[in-house]
Write a protein that holds these residues in place. Structure first.
Motif, PDB file in Angstrom:
ATOM      1  N   LYS A   1       0.829  -1.215   0.000  1.00 46.52           N
ATOM      2  CA  LYS A   1       0.000   0.000   0.000  1.00 46.52           C
ATOM      3  C   LYS A   1       0.861   1.263   0.000  1.00 46.52           C
ATOM      4  O   LYS A   1       0.579   2.220  -0.725  1.00 46.52           O
ATOM      5  CB  LYS A   1      -0.940   0.014   1.204  1.00 46.52           C
ATOM      6  CG  LYS A   1      -2.078  -0.967   1.088  1.00 46.52           C
ATOM      7  CD  LYS A   1      -2.963  -0.908   2.320  1.00 46.52           C
ATOM      8  CE  LYS A   1      -4.064  -1.958   2.219  1.00 46.52           C
ATOM      9  NZ  LYS A   1      -4.895  -2.024   3.410  1.00 46.52           N
ATOM     10  N   ARG A   2       1.901   1.294   0.817  1.00 49.73           N
ATOM     11  CA  ARG A   2       2.753   2.481   0.907  1.00 49.73           C
ATOM     12  C   ARG A   2       3.500   2.724  -0.407  1.00 49.73           C
ATOM     13  O   ARG A   2       3.634   3.868  -0.834  1.00 49.73           O
ATOM     14  CB  ARG A   2       3.762   2.352   2.055  1.00 49.73           C
ATOM     15  CG  ARG A   2       3.137   2.460   3.426  1.00 49.73           C
ATOM     16  CD  ARG A   2       2.468   3.802   3.689  1.00 49.73           C
ATOM     17  NE  ARG A   2       3.440   4.881   3.641  1.00 49.73           N
ATOM     18  CZ  ARG A   2       3.178   6.119   3.220  1.00 49.73           C
ATOM     19  NH1 ARG A   2       1.984   6.459   2.816  1.00 49.73           N
ATOM     20  NH2 ARG A   2       4.124   7.028   3.201  1.00 49.73           N
ATOM     21  N   ILE A   3       3.978   1.671  -1.051  1.00 49.73           N
ATOM     22  CA  ILE A   3       4.684   1.834  -2.327  1.00 49.73           C
ATOM     23  C   ILE A   3       3.761   2.473  -3.358  1.00 49.73           C
ATOM     24  O   ILE A   3       4.125   3.436  -4.032  1.00 49.73           O
ATOM     25  CB  ILE A   3       5.232   0.483  -2.830  1.00 49.73           C
ATOM     26  CG1 ILE A   3       6.342  -0.004  -1.900  1.00 49.73           C
ATOM     27  CG2 ILE A   3       5.731   0.586  -4.276  1.00 49.73           C
ATOM     28  CD1 ILE A   3       6.701  -1.484  -2.076  1.00 49.73           C
ATOM     29  N   VAL A   4       2.548   1.953  -3.460  1.00 51.77           N
ATOM     30  CA  VAL A   4       1.572   2.483  -4.424  1.00 51.77           C
ATOM     31  C   VAL A   4       1.226   3.937  -4.092  1.00 51.77           C
ATOM     32  O   VAL A   4       1.196   4.796  -4.982  1.00 51.77           O
ATOM     33  CB  VAL A   4       0.304   1.594  -4.462  1.00 51.77           C
ATOM     34  CG1 VAL A   4      -0.803   2.246  -5.271  1.00 51.77           C
ATOM     35  CG2 VAL A   4       0.642   0.218  -5.025  1.00 51.77           C
ATOM     36  N   GLU A   5       0.996   4.236  -2.811  1.00 49.99           N
ATOM     37  CA  GLU A   5       0.660   5.601  -2.395  1.00 49.99           C
ATOM     38  C   GLU A   5       1.788   6.579  -2.708  1.00 49.99           C
ATOM     39  O   GLU A   5       1.554   7.666  -3.245  1.00 49.99           O
ATOM     40  CB  GLU A   5       0.377   5.643  -0.889  1.00 49.99           C
ATOM     41  CG  GLU A   5      -0.925   5.011  -0.471  1.00 49.99           C
ATOM     42  CD  GLU A   5      -1.044   4.862   1.045  1.00 49.99           C
ATOM     43  OE1 GLU A   5      -0.122   5.279   1.800  1.00 49.99           O
ATOM     44  OE2 GLU A   5      -2.070   4.308   1.485  1.00 49.99           O
ATOM     45  N   ILE A   6       2.998   6.206  -2.371  1.00 53.30           N
ATOM     46  CA  ILE A   6       4.151   7.092  -2.565  1.00 53.30           C
ATOM     47  C   ILE A   6       4.422   7.312  -4.054  1.00 53.30           C
ATOM     48  O   ILE A   6       4.715   8.432  -4.479  1.00 53.30           O
ATOM     49  CB  ILE A   6       5.386   6.530  -1.829  1.00 53.30           C
ATOM     50  CG1 ILE A   6       5.178   6.696  -0.317  1.00 53.30           C
ATOM     51  CG2 ILE A   6       6.673   7.207  -2.299  1.00 53.30           C
ATOM     52  CD1 ILE A   6       6.128   5.908   0.549  1.00 53.30           C
ATOM     53  N   ALA A   7       4.308   6.256  -4.853  1.00 54.62           N
ATOM     54  CA  ALA A   7       4.530   6.393  -6.300  1.00 54.62           C
ATOM     55  C   ALA A   7       3.535   7.364  -6.909  1.00 54.62           C
ATOM     56  O   ALA A   7       3.888   8.201  -7.741  1.00 54.62           O
ATOM     57  CB  ALA A   7       4.432   5.031  -6.981  1.00 54.62           C
ATOM     58  N   ASP A   8       2.285   7.272  -6.465  1.00 48.07           N
ATOM     59  CA  ASP A   8       1.240   8.138  -7.012  1.00 48.07           C
ATOM     60  C   ASP A   8       1.393   9.578  -6.510  1.00 48.07           C
ATOM     61  O   ASP A   8       1.397  10.519  -7.293  1.00 48.07           O
ATOM     62  CB  ASP A   8      -0.130   7.572  -6.630  1.00 48.07           C
ATOM     63  CG  ASP A   8      -1.253   8.145  -7.479  1.00 48.07           C
ATOM     64  OD1 ASP A   8      -1.043   8.335  -8.689  1.00 48.07           O
ATOM     65  OD2 ASP A   8      -2.328   8.416  -6.915  1.00 48.07           O
ATOM     66  N   LYS A   9       1.540   9.721  -5.212  1.00 51.30           N
ATOM     67  CA  LYS A   9       1.614  11.051  -4.590  1.00 51.30           C
ATOM     68  C   LYS A   9       2.825  11.842  -5.091  1.00 51.30           C
ATOM     69  O   LYS A   9       2.746  13.053  -5.269  1.00 51.30           O
ATOM     70  CB  LYS A   9       1.686  10.899  -3.066  1.00 51.30           C
ATOM     71  CG  LYS A   9       1.713  12.200  -2.321  1.00 51.30           C
ATOM     72  CD  LYS A   9       1.763  11.976  -0.820  1.00 51.30           C
ATOM     73  CE  LYS A   9       1.871  13.290  -0.079  1.00 51.30           C
ATOM     74  NZ  LYS A   9       2.053  13.096   1.356  1.00 51.30           N
TER      75      LYS A   9
END
Length: 141
Positions: free
Chosen positions: A93-101
């Motif tokens: 979840k954090r990887i996906v969030e950080i990549a998007d943000k």
């Protein structure tokens, strides 16, 4: 098809597969004059700012620092600008969030190479990122 790649996110956990992903990202960064951000996710809840660091957190942070130092040196030897980042929470979840943000152009992640049966029951971070990310994902095997 993705356009120009200028920012690559590489999740690192110290495994040989995560460093294989870093090697692929370094190659792609050289070809595209891109930067790499290595991210290490501590699989614990982020403490409040005024809480003292727990012994477990201290060990995890020291491990993260060793991994990031090794990755930064590896990238520097190839002339690639490498940024390091440590985050807390669920890895996928954090990887996906950080990549998007942070508007990364590409995620390059190592595969653990689990057997099909294990992966079906346990899942994997790379599988989660592949299916949930809106950004292009390259899985290094």
């Amino acid at each position: 098809m993705i356009g120009k790649i200028s920012k690559i996110l590489v999740p690192l956990d110290g495994s040989s597969n995560s460093f294989r992903g870093l090697d692929m990202a370094i190659h792609m960064a050289r070809e595209n004059h891109a930067t790499i951000t290595g991210i290490y996710i501590l699989g614990i809840t982020k403490p409040r700012t005024n809480d003292p660091i727990t012994p477990v957190e201290k060990i995890l942070l020291e491990h993260a620092q060793k991994i990031m130092s090794k990755a930064k040196l590896k990238a520097a030897k190839k002339g690639i600008l490498f940024f390091d980042r440590v985050s807390y929470g669920d890895e996928g979840k954090r990887i996906v969030e950080i990549a998007d943000k942070n508007k990364f152009d590409l995620i390059v992640i190592g595969s653990r190479g689990m057997g099909a049966a294990k992966e079906m029951f346990l899942g994997s971070t790379s599988n989660y990122v592949l299916h949930k990310s809106k950004k292009p994902v390259l899985i290094a095997k």
